[in-house]
Design a protein around this motif. Structure first.
Motif, PDB file in Angstrom:
ATOM      1  N   THR A  80      28.622  -5.201 -25.711  1.00 36.23           N
ATOM      2  CA  THR A  80      27.385  -4.650 -25.130  1.00 36.23           C
ATOM      3  C   THR A  80      26.698  -5.966 -24.242  1.00 36.23           C
ATOM      4  OG1 THR A  80      26.845  -2.700 -26.502  1.00 36.23           O
ATOM      5  CG2 THR A  80      24.834  -3.796 -25.180  1.00 36.23           C
ATOM      6  N   HIS A  81      26.869  -7.088 -25.013  1.00 36.23           N
ATOM      7  CA  HIS A  81      26.131  -8.397 -24.552  1.00 36.23           C
ATOM      8  C   HIS A  81      26.867  -8.858 -23.402  1.00 36.23           C
ATOM      9  CE1 HIS A  81      24.477 -12.326 -24.486  1.00 36.23           C
ATOM     10  NE2 HIS A  81      25.678 -12.780 -24.717  1.00 36.23           N
ATOM     11  N   ASN A  82      28.242  -8.661 -23.285  1.00 35.06           N
ATOM     12  CA  ASN A  82      28.927  -9.324 -22.372  1.00 35.06           C
ATOM     13  C   ASN A  82      28.668  -8.438 -21.128  1.00 35.06           C
ATOM     14  OD1 ASN A  82      30.198 -11.189 -23.890  1.00 35.06           O
ATOM     15  ND2 ASN A  82      31.773  -9.934 -24.493  1.00 35.06           N
ATOM     16  N   ASP A  87      25.897  -7.302 -15.646  1.00 30.12           N
ATOM     17  CA  ASP A  87      24.776  -6.595 -14.835  1.00 30.12           C
ATOM     18  C   ASP A  87      23.866  -6.109 -15.521  1.00 30.12           C
ATOM     19  OD1 ASP A  87      23.437  -4.615 -13.392  1.00 30.12           O
ATOM     20  OD2 ASP A  87      24.952  -3.179 -13.060  1.00 30.12           O
ATOM     21  N   PHE A  88      22.620  -6.795 -15.372  1.00 31.23           N
ATOM     22  CA  PHE A  88      21.278  -6.776 -16.421  1.00 31.23           C
ATOM     23  C   PHE A  88      20.862  -5.152 -15.953  1.00 31.23           C
ATOM     24  CE2 PHE A  88      20.687 -11.195 -16.441  1.00 31.23           C
ATOM     25  CZ  PHE A  88      20.763 -11.253 -17.592  1.00 31.23           C
ATOM     26  N   SER A  89      21.150  -4.450 -15.055  1.00 27.39           N
ATOM     27  CA  SER A  89      20.722  -2.954 -14.931  1.00 27.39           C
ATOM     28  C   SER A  89      21.384  -2.342 -16.011  1.00 27.39           C
ATOM     29  CB  SER A  89      21.127  -2.495 -13.492  1.00 27.39           C
ATOM     30  OG  SER A  89      22.573  -2.410 -13.321  1.00 27.39           O
ATOM     31  N   ILE A 178      16.379 -18.540 -27.383  1.00 20.75           N
ATOM     32  CA  ILE A 178      15.134 -18.328 -26.557  1.00 20.75           C
ATOM     33  C   ILE A 178      15.280 -18.595 -25.203  1.00 20.75           C
ATOM     34  CG2 ILE A 178      12.467 -18.736 -26.508  1.00 20.75           C
ATOM     35  CD1 ILE A 178      13.621 -17.412 -29.170  1.00 20.75           C
ATOM     36  N   GLY A 179      14.953 -17.819 -24.492  1.00 17.53           N
ATOM     37  CA  GLY A 179      15.253 -17.996 -23.022  1.00 17.53           C
ATOM     38  C   GLY A 179      16.625 -17.397 -22.447  1.00 17.53           C
ATOM     39  N   GLY A 180      16.701 -17.645 -21.174  1.00 21.59           N
ATOM     40  CA  GLY A 180      18.060 -17.218 -20.556  1.00 21.59           C
ATOM     41  C   GLY A 180      18.340 -15.651 -20.973  1.00 21.59           C
ATOM     42  N   ILE A 181      19.543 -15.461 -21.108  1.00 25.39           N
ATOM     43  CA  ILE A 181      19.879 -13.843 -21.007  1.00 25.39           C
ATOM     44  C   ILE A 181      19.114 -13.121 -22.040  1.00 25.39           C
ATOM     45  CG2 ILE A 181      22.002 -12.765 -21.545  1.00 25.39           C
ATOM     46  CD1 ILE A 181      23.724 -14.774 -20.489  1.00 25.39           C
ATOM     47  N   GLU A 187      12.901  -8.602 -22.036  1.00 24.56           N
ATOM     48  CA  GLU A 187      11.733  -8.375 -20.840  1.00 24.56           C
ATOM     49  C   GLU A 187      12.094  -7.063 -20.046  1.00 24.56           C
ATOM     50  OE1 GLU A 187      10.568 -10.001 -16.464  1.00 24.56           O
ATOM     51  OE2 GLU A 187      11.579 -11.228 -17.951  1.00 24.56           O
ATOM     52  N   ILE A 188      13.391  -6.607 -20.061  1.00 25.51           N
ATOM     53  CA  ILE A 188      13.736  -5.364 -19.497  1.00 25.51           C
ATOM     54  C   ILE A 188      13.276  -4.281 -20.332  1.00 25.51           C
ATOM     55  CG2 ILE A 188      15.402  -3.840 -18.508  1.00 25.51           C
ATOM     56  CD1 ILE A 188      17.142  -6.548 -17.592  1.00 25.51           C
TER      57      ILE A 188
END
Length: 212
Positions: A80-82, A87-89, A178-181, A187-188
């Motif tokens: 799932t992470h990969n 594609d963050f969508s 913390i941060g990045g991906i 956030e999404i």
């Protein structure tokens, strides 16, 4: 869900007492109810759900079962992470088999003696299966990011604690990046989950106070 240790946190007792008071008549009548706990990743859903389980059991002498929505992800956690990186969508309800979770909850409430459900093993990054006999239990709980969307839930608790609220704790425990991906995913999820608050029976704030 194998690979996650859960401890009882007494700080949730005012919340569990409130929920038990609301549902005590149904519990005493041995109605096969389902309580769902939803909210953003890291807000304390699993801990509150476990506290509800233990306090309801102690109050009623009934036995409960927890459905973890993480078990219902379409793919194992690393996969799932990969895919999210590509594609963050992809982040959202489509990653979770909510229909299967809904069906398993319905089977539980109907007293099915042979429920087949998924079981994620984090360390091995695999999804296995387990069978449960719902007649070994009297009530169930379900915890998950999108748990407010479950129609077969009889009572819904929403934890209004955002990824920004949990940032200091995440930094302190130094377990999550913390941060990045990771932060982008949170956030999404935040934008999706914040709309679910209106579906809840009660809402818990970051100070573990009931705000409605």
């Amino acid at each position: 869900m194998i690979g996650d240790k859960i401890a009882y946190h007494a700080a949730y007792k005012p919340v569990t007492d409130f929920v038990i008071n609301k549902l005590i008549d149904k519990l005493n009548k041995r109605q096969r109810i389902c309580i769902s706990v939803g909210g953003e990743s890291g807000c304390g859903k699993t801990s509150l759900t476990y506290a509800l389980l233990k306090d309801i059991e102690a109050t009623t002498n009934l036995r409960g079962f927890i459905f973890h929505a993480d078990d219902y992800y379409v793919l194992p956690p690393r996969d799932t992470h990969n895919l999210r990186i590509e594609d963050f969508s992809r982040v959202g309800t489509n990653e979770v088999k909510l229909n299967l979770l809904e069906a398993n909850i319905n089977e539980f409430k109907n007293g099915n003696t042979d429920i087949l459900k998924p079981l994620i093993v984090y360390d091995e990054n695999v999804i296995l299966e387990e069978r449960i006999n719902s007649m070994d239990f009297d009530f169930c709980l379900v915890e998950g990011t999108y748990a407010m969307l479950l129609e077969n839930s009889d009572y819904k608790v929403f934890m209004d604690i955002t990824y920004e609220d949990t940032r200091p704790v995440r930094i302190q425990r130094a377990r999550d990046i913390i941060g990045g991906i990771a932060e982008k995913v949170l956030e999404i999820e935040h934008e999706i989950v914040k709309t679910h608050k209106v579906l809840a029976d009660i809402v818990i704030d970051k100070n573990i106070k009931i705000i409605n």
